[in-house]
Design a protein around this motif. Structure first.
Motif, PDB file in Angstrom:
ATOM      1  N   UNK A 590       0.838  -1.196   0.000  1.00  7.94           N
ATOM      2  CA  UNK A 590       0.000   0.000   0.000  1.00  7.94           C
ATOM      3  C   UNK A 590       0.875   1.250   0.000  1.00  7.94           C
ATOM      4  N   UNK A 591       0.399   2.286  -0.657  1.00  7.42           N
ATOM      5  CA  UNK A 591       1.136   3.540  -0.635  1.00  7.42           C
ATOM      6  C   UNK A 591       1.143   4.112   0.777  1.00  7.42           C
ATOM      7  N   UNK A 592       2.254   4.714   1.182  1.00 10.23           N
ATOM      8  CA  UNK A 592       2.410   5.122   2.584  1.00 10.23           C
ATOM      9  C   UNK A 592       1.632   6.386   2.924  1.00 10.23           C
ATOM     10  N   UNK A 593       1.395   6.534   4.218  1.00 11.69           N
ATOM     11  CA  UNK A 593       0.808   7.756   4.765  1.00 11.69           C
ATOM     12  C   UNK A 593       1.736   8.320   5.806  1.00 11.69           C
ATOM     13  N   UNK A 594       1.253   8.361   7.052  1.00 16.74           N
ATOM     14  CA  UNK A 594       2.039   8.971   8.125  1.00 16.74           C
ATOM     15  C   UNK A 594       3.280   8.171   8.486  1.00 16.74           C
ATOM     16  N   UNK A 595       3.357   6.924   8.040  1.00 14.78           N
ATOM     17  CA  UNK A 595       4.523   6.106   8.396  1.00 14.78           C
ATOM     18  C   UNK A 595       5.770   6.501   7.614  1.00 14.78           C
ATOM     19  N   UNK A 596       5.645   7.427   6.685  1.00 12.77           N
ATOM     20  CA  UNK A 596       6.795   7.943   5.946  1.00 12.77           C
ATOM     21  C   UNK A 596       6.990   9.413   6.281  1.00 12.77           C
ATOM     22  N   UNK A 597       8.230   9.782   6.619  1.00 11.79           N
ATOM     23  CA  UNK A 597       8.568  11.186   6.863  1.00 11.79           C
ATOM     24  C   UNK A 597       9.781  11.551   6.029  1.00 11.79           C
ATOM     25  N   UNK A 598       9.832  12.822   5.617  1.00 13.47           N
ATOM     26  CA  UNK A 598      10.872  13.302   4.713  1.00 13.47           C
ATOM     27  C   UNK A 598      11.818  14.246   5.426  1.00 13.47           C
ATOM     28  N   UNK A 599      13.059  14.234   4.989  1.00 12.25           N
ATOM     29  CA  UNK A 599      14.094  15.039   5.625  1.00 12.25           C
ATOM     30  C   UNK A 599      15.033  15.616   4.577  1.00 12.25           C
ATOM     31  N   UNK A 600      15.719  16.662   4.964  1.00 13.67           N
ATOM     32  CA  UNK A 600      16.829  17.188   4.197  1.00 13.67           C
ATOM     33  C   UNK A 600      18.079  17.088   5.053  1.00 13.67           C
ATOM     34  N   UNK A 601      18.909  18.124   5.028  1.00 14.08           N
ATOM     35  CA  UNK A 601      20.066  18.153   5.920  1.00 14.08           C
ATOM     36  C   UNK A 601      19.592  18.170   7.369  1.00 14.08           C
ATOM     37  N   UNK A 602      18.484  18.864   7.619  1.00 15.47           N
ATOM     38  CA  UNK A 602      17.868  18.863   8.945  1.00 15.47           C
ATOM     39  C   UNK A 602      16.683  17.910   8.963  1.00 15.47           C
ATOM     40  N   UNK A 603      16.505  17.241  10.079  1.00  7.51           N
ATOM     41  CA  UNK A 603      15.425  16.274  10.214  1.00  7.51           C
ATOM     42  C   UNK A 603      14.071  16.956  10.057  1.00  7.51           C
ATOM     43  N   UNK A 604      13.216  16.335   9.257  1.00  2.67           N
ATOM     44  CA  UNK A 604      11.872  16.860   9.075  1.00  2.67           C
ATOM     45  C   UNK A 604      11.776  18.067   8.175  1.00  2.67           C
ATOM     46  N   UNK A 605      12.886  18.489   7.555  1.00  6.80           N
ATOM     47  CA  UNK A 605      12.887  19.683   6.703  1.00  6.80           C
ATOM     48  C   UNK A 605      13.468  19.351   5.324  1.00  6.80           C
ATOM     49  N   UNK A 606      12.695  18.664   4.490  1.00  8.49           N
ATOM     50  CA  UNK A 606      13.197  18.342   3.145  1.00  8.49           C
ATOM     51  C   UNK A 606      13.337  19.608   2.297  1.00  8.49           C
ATOM     52  N   UNK A 607      14.272  19.564   1.379  1.00  5.60           N
ATOM     53  CA  UNK A 607      14.503  20.688   0.472  1.00  5.60           C
ATOM     54  C   UNK A 607      13.881  20.339  -0.885  1.00  5.60           C
ATOM     55  N   UNK A 608      12.684  20.876  -1.123  1.00  2.00           N
ATOM     56  CA  UNK A 608      11.976  20.594  -2.366  1.00  2.00           C
ATOM     57  C   UNK A 608      12.309  21.600  -3.466  1.00  2.00           C
ATOM     58  N   UNK A 609      13.270  22.461  -3.230  1.00  2.00           N
ATOM     59  CA  UNK A 609      13.564  23.530  -4.182  1.00  2.00           C
ATOM     60  C   UNK A 609      14.212  22.991  -5.455  1.00  2.00           C
ATOM     61  N   UNK A 610      14.274  23.847  -6.473  1.00  2.00           N
ATOM     62  CA  UNK A 610      14.896  23.488  -7.740  1.00  2.00           C
ATOM     63  C   UNK A 610      16.355  23.115  -7.556  1.00  2.00           C
ATOM     64  N   UNK A 611      17.005  23.720  -6.583  1.00  2.00           N
ATOM     65  CA  UNK A 611      18.432  23.469  -6.368  1.00  2.00           C
ATOM     66  C   UNK A 611      18.700  22.298  -5.422  1.00  2.00           C
ATOM     67  N   UNK A 612      17.655  21.720  -4.853  1.00  2.00           N
ATOM     68  CA  UNK A 612      17.838  20.625  -3.910  1.00  2.00           C
ATOM     69  C   UNK A 612      18.418  19.391  -4.576  1.00  2.00           C
ATOM     70  N   UNK A 613      19.388  18.779  -3.922  1.00  2.00           N
ATOM     71  CA  UNK A 613      20.012  17.567  -4.466  1.00  2.00           C
ATOM     72  C   UNK A 613      20.230  16.516  -3.391  1.00  2.00           C
ATOM     73  N   UNK A 614      19.537  16.656  -2.280  1.00  2.00           N
ATOM     74  CA  UNK A 614      19.619  15.676  -1.198  1.00  2.00           C
ATOM     75  C   UNK A 614      18.213  15.400  -0.696  1.00  2.00           C
ATOM     76  N   UNK A 615      17.916  14.134  -0.490  1.00  2.00           N
ATOM     77  CA  UNK A 615      16.612  13.729   0.034  1.00  2.00           C
ATOM     78  C   UNK A 615      16.815  12.555   0.974  1.00  2.00           C
TER      79      UNK A 615
END
Length: 693
Positions: A590-615
């Motif tokens: 099944x596709x995930x819901x709350x059991x998946x969380x996203x991060x960037x360099x800082x926990x819980x703060x993914x970088x969705x910007x055009x320049x982002x290159x880390x996930x």
């Protein structure tokens, strides 16, 4: 009284004689040649035909033993059926001649002089030994044969592996063991592949997807290598001659007519090892090509039924090969269903991958259908009820249906968008982080309501660069194919890491190794069904050729010496597969819901910007937590890790930048981080962590 050693029956007697043989009216179903008490029942469909003949040959004989015209009273509707008595089914080859109108503008191309291959033939002779020079003057070069139903399956049972647990391994039967280094007794054959089953088990894959094994003509390619003059061939086999017959040239016993038993033995032994078998099948076109191609079978039986034709009687070419099968015509639908049922019932096949499957939902005029009857029938057919059905959801005419292919709750798809996104991310393209996030959790934007297993994830396949070449070449190098480097895809999303092709620069070689590990780490931690290309775990190269369809040589064969040369990559992939199989949180259907969380360099703060290159992503269940950080940036980053559950400590599973053997741990032997809560991720690398108490 007995006839041919069989008990006599009141109806098992001839009613007339034709060409010296006793015959009687036959049964129209099943189609093809079927042993019956005292004889063989021959049945062939040819609706517009006016006359038809059964042509009998001795094995290998140039001239017919006899030609038996079907009496008109033996015709039922559009089917000619006749039982012939006194034949030795094991020492017989046959074909059909059919007469009718020749009017190409109306779609009719009957030729009474051509001896046609039975489209339902269970065996086909003429290409019994791979590469043996063909006798092009032989009448009916692809002759039909019967096969005895006497194979002992020994209670073979399909493994029926749940879709979410599959790890698919795409391979070419001949290429996998043809190289001298393969070390098998029958290189390039079904028997040779059987000897590699222990390798497949050790690697950890549980499903092999075989490139085409239906009978085809490897001599059909007219081109030559421009550098050497060596004739090229149809190596891949995507040009079917016989849909019910296993390729004789892939059998060590093909010259003895035992290819069916040899292939069945392969299936039985794969199942005994817990490995399923999926066949790559080609129903979108046939080996007859366009109007200049050979008359083999369908064209001479009922051209206007089996092929999509323009109003002027010309061939639609949605396949890119000259013709397109008229898949949603009722007669053709019946043929395809009969074929697949045959492979499931007689060969215990576990599933099918359909080449250029978008063609299967086109109407006779080429228009895409909203509710294609063929796809619906395949999805709900009782014999195919446990089969995997996988679509290559596009065709050569631009119909692209990834995510929209009619599924009927059954169909999965080769996810071409997954392939392209991961490749672009790996090479460092800007603006890919957001789409990567969608792809690694099973592409919910494409498969909402269908689940993650509708997505067959892959980075490489037979069609395109190998994994090694993906990180070693910016451009394709297909000159050896004899097409001026014009064939093959141009949009490969590849990066050579600084040098085109071979190099001895140790820094570039290490970067390439890291990039290959990155690709495998992302693939094998993504939700969906992962598919690996055979030899990628050994860094197999095609020297930049991304379309080796015609290369039966070292360019295509698996070089088993690479297992020593690239033992580091092989070990990494094997342990990654073991890690995936050990952790259900990576395989959720099944596709995930709350059991998946996203991060960037800082926990819980993914970088969705055009320049982002880390996930980075954390997947959690009641029993486990796994963290994966993917960095395609050319700089180090100090990662702030999310807090594991109470009592948990992050342990290192894999770091693609670490030196071998510290790049990956055995499942269950992961080491706790030296600095809890933080991790320094290297440029262009992937890190996998697991939380343990």
């Amino acid at each position: 009284m007995t006839t041919a050693g069989l008990p006599a029956r009141i109806d098992a007697y001839p009613t007339r004689r034709i060409a010296g043989y006793g015959v009687r009216p036959g049964r129209p179903l099943p189609f093809g040649a079927t042993p019956v008490p005292g004889g063989i029942n021959f049945s062939v469909h040819s609706g517009p035909a006016t006359r038809a003949w059964l042509v009998l040959f001795a094995p290998g004989g140039r001239e017919p033993l006899a030609e038996l015209e079907f009496p008109q009273v033996f015709r039922v509707g559009g089917v000619f059926a006749m039982t012939v008595f006194g034949l030795d089914e094991e020492n017989l080859e046959y074909g059909f001649r059919v007469d009718g109108p020749f009017d190409p503008a109306r779609g009719d191309r009957f030729d009474a002089t051509a001896v046609l291959t039975d489209p339902y033939a269970r065996l086909i002779s003429g290409r019994d030994v791979w590469g043996a020079p063909p006798d092009r003057d032989r009448p009916c070069p692809h002759r039909s044969r019967l096969v005895r139903d006497d194979f002992d399956w020994e209670d073979d049972a399909p493994p029926r592996i749940p879709d979410e647990d599959l790890i698919v391994y795409e391979l070419h039967v001949r290429g996998f063991t043809r190289h001298p280094s393969a070390g098998v007794s029958a290189p390039g054959t079904y028997a040779g592949l059987r000897e590699k089953i222990p390798y497949l088990k050790e690697l950890g894959v549980n499903c092999v997807e075989l490139m085409p094994v239906f009978e085809f003509d490897e001599h059909a390619n007219p081109r030559s290598d421009p550098a050497t003059g060596r004739p090229l061939c149809d190596y891949w086999g995507y040009s079917t001659v016989g849909f019910f017959a296993p390729k004789a040239g892939y059998a060590a016993t093909g010259h003895l007519g035992m290819q069916a038993d040899e292939f069945k033995t392969l299936v039985k032994e794969l199942h005994a090892a817990g490995i399923e078998i999926v066949l790559d099948v080609v129903f979108n076109h046939t080996a007859e090509g366009n109007e200049n191609g050979p008359v083999i079978s369908f064209r001479g039986l009922d051209n206007a039924t089996y092929y999509m034709l323009t109003p002027a009687g010309e061939y639609y070419n949605f396949s890119g090969t000259g013709n397109t099968v008229n898949c949603n015509h009722p007669v053709v639908r019946g043929f395809i269903l009969d074929c697949l049922r045959h492979w499931v019932a007689e060969y215990h096949i576990d599933g099918f991958r359909f080449d250029l499957a978008a063609i299967l939902d086109r109407a006779p005029d080429g228009t895409p259908l909203a509710n294609p009857p063929l796809l619906e029938q395949l999805a709900h057919d009782p014999v195919l009820g446990h089969c995997k059905l996988i679509a290559e959801a596009w065709d050569a005419a631009g119909l692209y249906e990834v995510g929209t292919f009619p599924s009927y709750g059954r169909w999965a798809e080769w996810n071409g968008k997954y392939r392209d996104t991961v490749r672009r991310f790996l090479k460092g393209d800007a603006g890919t982080v957001g789409e990567l996030a969608t792809r690694v959790v099973g592409s919910p934007d494409l498969y909402t309501g269908r689940g993650t297993t509708a997505s067959v994830n892959f980075v490489t396949a037979h069609d395109g660069f190998t994994l090694h070449d993906l990180v070693s070449y910016n451009d394709k190098h297909n000159e050896a194919n004899g097409e001026g480097n014009a064939d093959g895809a141009n949009d490969n999303h590849s990066w050579n890491c600084g040098v085109e092709g071979p190099t001895e620069d140790p820094d570039i070689l290490r970067l390439r190794m890291r990039q290959m590990k990155n690709a495998m780490a992302i693939l094998l931690t993504s939700q969906g069904v992962p598919m690996l290309l055979a030899g990628d775990e050994l860094a197999r190269t095609q020297h930049g050729n991304n379309n080796t369809y015609c290369q039966d040589n070292e360019l295509s064969w698996t070089d088993w010496t690479l297992r020593g040369t690239h033992a580091e990559l092989h070990r990494f992939v094997r342990r990654l597969i073991a890690f995936r199989r050990a952790h259900p949180v990576l395989r959720r259907p099944c596709h995930p819901g709350a059991e998946v969380t996203w991060h960037g360099v800082r926990a819980g703060e993914p970088d969705w910007s055009e320049s982002g290159r880390l996930l980075a992503v954390t997947r959690s269940s009641d029993d486990e937590q796994i963290y994966v950080a993917m960095n395609t940036h050319w700089e180090f980053h100090d990662l702030e890790l999310p807090s594991p559950r109470e009592g948990g400590v992050w342990h290192l599973v894999a770091d693609t930048a670490a030196e071998h053997p510290d790049d990956i741990r055995v499942p269950g032997d992961e080491q706790p981080l030296t600095v809890p809560g933080r991790y320094r991720i290297a440029p262009r690398s992937t890190v996998i962590l697991i939380a343990r108490n």
